[in-house]
Design a protein around this motif. Structure first.
Motif: not given
Length: 217
Positions: A60-89
């Motif tokens: 499970n992952f805790y991420i920040q809201y879309p308006h926060q700068q770090i979220r743009w870096q977190e969003n890149k992770l979801w594009e990595i092939r083979g990455f399958q996160p559990g629940k996201i909060k």
């Protein structure tokens, strides 16, 4: 009418002189006894071991809201092939998300320069993750050709000294593609006033949230 902007930037702006200061790595925060900690490996020139995000599949992952700068870096992770996160909060406070990770409730993220602003009681391990090729830079931007002006060079020199003293300086928005919020300075107010304002604002800034701060003089 701005003479200088200090920001986190993914790509150099071709309309400006770009002085890249340091890479801003995205860190995954894990409880110290997480099995994936054993999968991380040191890499040359990296301040923390590197952990393939796919080693955290199903977590499970805790991420920040879309308006926060770090979220743009977190969003890149979801594009990595083979990455399958559990629940996201989604949580606005990076400090809170890292504390939740230290309790073994999930994986959190932070930027390298945020670390000294965090207050975590239990042991937590930090690992660089994501695509190293797309790691953003803390960058000074000035109008094209102005980086050679003596007054601009003096300001850049002073800013570099400030950045050495203040490790949590990198809470900014990139420019110009998205919202153009950043540390910005104008010579009409005087460099000493601008640098003093930057330093004071960083020291007094709230530590529990990863919201952007801006100073315009």
């Amino acid at each position: 009418n701005l003479d200088l902007i200090l920001c986190v930037q993914e790509d150099p702006n071709p309309l400006l002189d770009n002085i890249q200061l340091k890479k801003e790595h995205l860190l995954a925060a894990l409880p110290a006894d997480h099995p994936a900690c054993q999968k991380a490996r040191p890499l040359p020139d990296l301040p923390f071991p590197y952990l393939d995000i796919r080693e955290l599949n199903g977590d499970n992952f805790y991420i920040q809201y879309p308006h926060q700068q770090i979220r743009w870096q977190e969003n890149k992770l979801w594009e990595i092939r083979g990455f399958q996160p559990g629940k996201i909060k989604e949580i606005d406070s990076i400090d809170l998300s890292v504390r939740l990770a230290s309790e073994g409730l999930g994986v959190a993220f932070t930027m390298e320069s945020y670390l000294k602003a965090l207050h975590v009681q239990k042991p937590v391990r930090y690992f660089i993750t994501g695509d190293l090729k797309t790691c953003p830079w803390l960058t000074i931007c000035v109008p094209r050709g102005h980086s050679r002006l003596p007054v601009i060079r003096d300001c850049i020199r002073l800013l570099k000294k400030v950045l050495i003293l203040l490790s949590r300086v990198c809470i900014f928005y990139p420019i110009p593609q998205r919202r153009a919020s950043a540390w910005s300075f104008s010579r009409k107010a005087g460099w000493a006033t601008a640098i003093s304002s930057l330093t004071r604002s960083l020291i007094e800034a709230p530590r529990s949230h990863a919201t952007p701060y801006s100073v315009t003089t």
